[in-house]
Design an enzyme around this catalytic site. Sequence first.
Site, PDB file in Angstrom:
ATOM      1  N   HIS A 169      -4.721  -9.461  -3.395  1.00 32.68           N
ATOM      2  CA  HIS A 169      -4.341  -7.981  -3.450  1.00 32.68           C
ATOM      3  C   HIS A 169      -2.890  -7.866  -2.842  1.00 32.68           C
ATOM      4  O   HIS A 169      -2.118  -7.284  -3.282  1.00 32.68           O
ATOM      5  CB  HIS A 169      -5.277  -7.023  -2.889  1.00 32.68           C
ATOM      6  N   GLU A 170      -3.061  -8.557  -1.579  1.00 29.30           N
ATOM      7  CA  GLU A 170      -1.739  -8.456  -0.674  1.00 29.30           C
ATOM      8  C   GLU A 170      -0.391  -8.995  -1.483  1.00 29.30           C
ATOM      9  O   GLU A 170       0.642  -8.416  -1.810  1.00 29.30           O
ATOM     10  CB  GLU A 170      -1.739  -8.910   0.479  1.00 29.30           C
TER      11      GLU A 170
ATOM     12  N   HIS B 197       0.908  -6.843  -4.141  1.00 29.48           N
ATOM     13  CA  HIS B 197       1.835  -5.881  -3.680  1.00 29.48           C
ATOM     14  C   HIS B 197       3.566  -6.653  -3.608  1.00 29.48           C
ATOM     15  O   HIS B 197       4.442  -5.918  -3.911  1.00 29.48           O
ATOM     16  CB  HIS B 197       1.581  -5.531  -1.974  1.00 29.48           C
TER      17      HIS B 197
ATOM     18  N   GLU C 106      -1.528   0.935  -5.175  1.00 26.88           N
ATOM     19  CA  GLU C 106      -2.793   0.097  -4.619  1.00 26.88           C
ATOM     20  C   GLU C 106      -3.561  -0.311  -6.104  1.00 26.88           C
ATOM     21  O   GLU C 106      -4.127  -1.361  -6.090  1.00 26.88           O
ATOM     22  CB  GLU C 106      -3.731   1.155  -3.899  1.00 26.88           C
TER      23      GLU C 106
HETATM   24 ZN   LIG Z   1      -2.917  -2.568  -0.802  1.00 29.90          ZN
END
Ligand SMILES: [Zn+2]
Length: 412
Positions: A275-276, A279, A353
């Site tokens: 997930h990071e 980003h 997100e």
């Molecule tokens: Zn996030």
Amino acid sequence: MYTTIFYIILWLYVFEFIFSKTLSYLNTLNWSDKLPTELSGIYDAKKYSDSMKYEKVKYSFGTISAVISFFVMYFVLIFGWFGYLYDLISTYTTNEILRPVYFFWIIVLLQTIFSLPFSYYFTFVIEEKFWFNKSTKKLFFMDTIKSLLLSAVFWLWLLSLITWIYLKTGDNFWLYTWIVMTFFSVFMMMFYSSIIVPLFNKQTPLEKWELRESIEKFALRVWFKLDNIFVIDWSKRSSKANAYFSGFGPKKRIVLYDTLIKDLSTDELVWVLAHEIGHYKKKHTIQMLVFSIIQTGLMLYILWLALKVPEISYAMWSSTSSFAVWLVAFGLLYTPISMIFWLLWNILSRKNEYEADQFAWINFNPTDLKNALIKLSRNNLSNLRPHPAYEFFNYSHPTVLKRLNALSEIKK
Ligand SMILES: [Zn+2]
């Protein structure tokens, strides 16, 4: 003229208070003892009822502290204490750069002292009650002192620089200030992890062998360099878990809380990393930086236009017109615009997100992703059902239910 400005400031202040408290109140309408059906069977009832209790305690505490702060500031405004403070400082020094520095330093100091009992109560009574607090009293006070000194070093330095620019430049004040502030925020973004974080926490490169291997495999697949993953000793303050991505270019890093490593399985942790990394791959940090630079530019431009009305500083009941007092008044007048930016920022952040989740979903195992999301929300006692209006305005992350739903959409 300045009495009109004074009343505008006062009304804006009252409006903002009523607005934010109405949103919080709306949130209470969504309280329910029933676990959302989507989560039954995978979310335990005990944790759910704890999260409701936590929500209620936080609401009462938030309301009481907001009402007290509201009235304190209200009296500060009607008695003209900002103007009074500046006049008082002016009798001690005539230095045009030092006056604002003393002025804001005293405000920051008083503000810290005022909020200390509230944060103390929140940490050692509320967070303690729900087993989140791990901080000691010594650590708590050290943190407070360090933050104060930090604001003295960074903000006051920046502030005196801005005051100096104001005194030296005429028409291009806003442009020079914008350049300075842009440099400052890029600098902070790049070096935040290596300058500020170490003052409070220890960061160590990720070593746990098994985890490292799974992560390596994943990172290799999505072309992400591994030297940039760090573990932070968050557990000395709180048992809550999280992870974040910071910096850009050669200074980028993913930071995992040690509490997260304790709570999640290896595969779930790889999801958090995925997930990071999402980003990073989707360039969210750069995007947020550009957003804040534009926002600062716009604010400075409006500020520059408003500078043509020096009476604004008399609305704080000071006897002379001064840049520092003027800034306080301007800050209060600017509230509606900053509220709009706050909202836009949250909308952008929520969109990001979803995108990062999507990246993790495409590149990693979907089951672990869902489990990790649920586990994180459960352990942090997150509110599962905020009121839509409250969520729309204040949430930087979508709720876990929305994120799970969005993931199911991808599957189709
Ligand atoms: Zn996030």
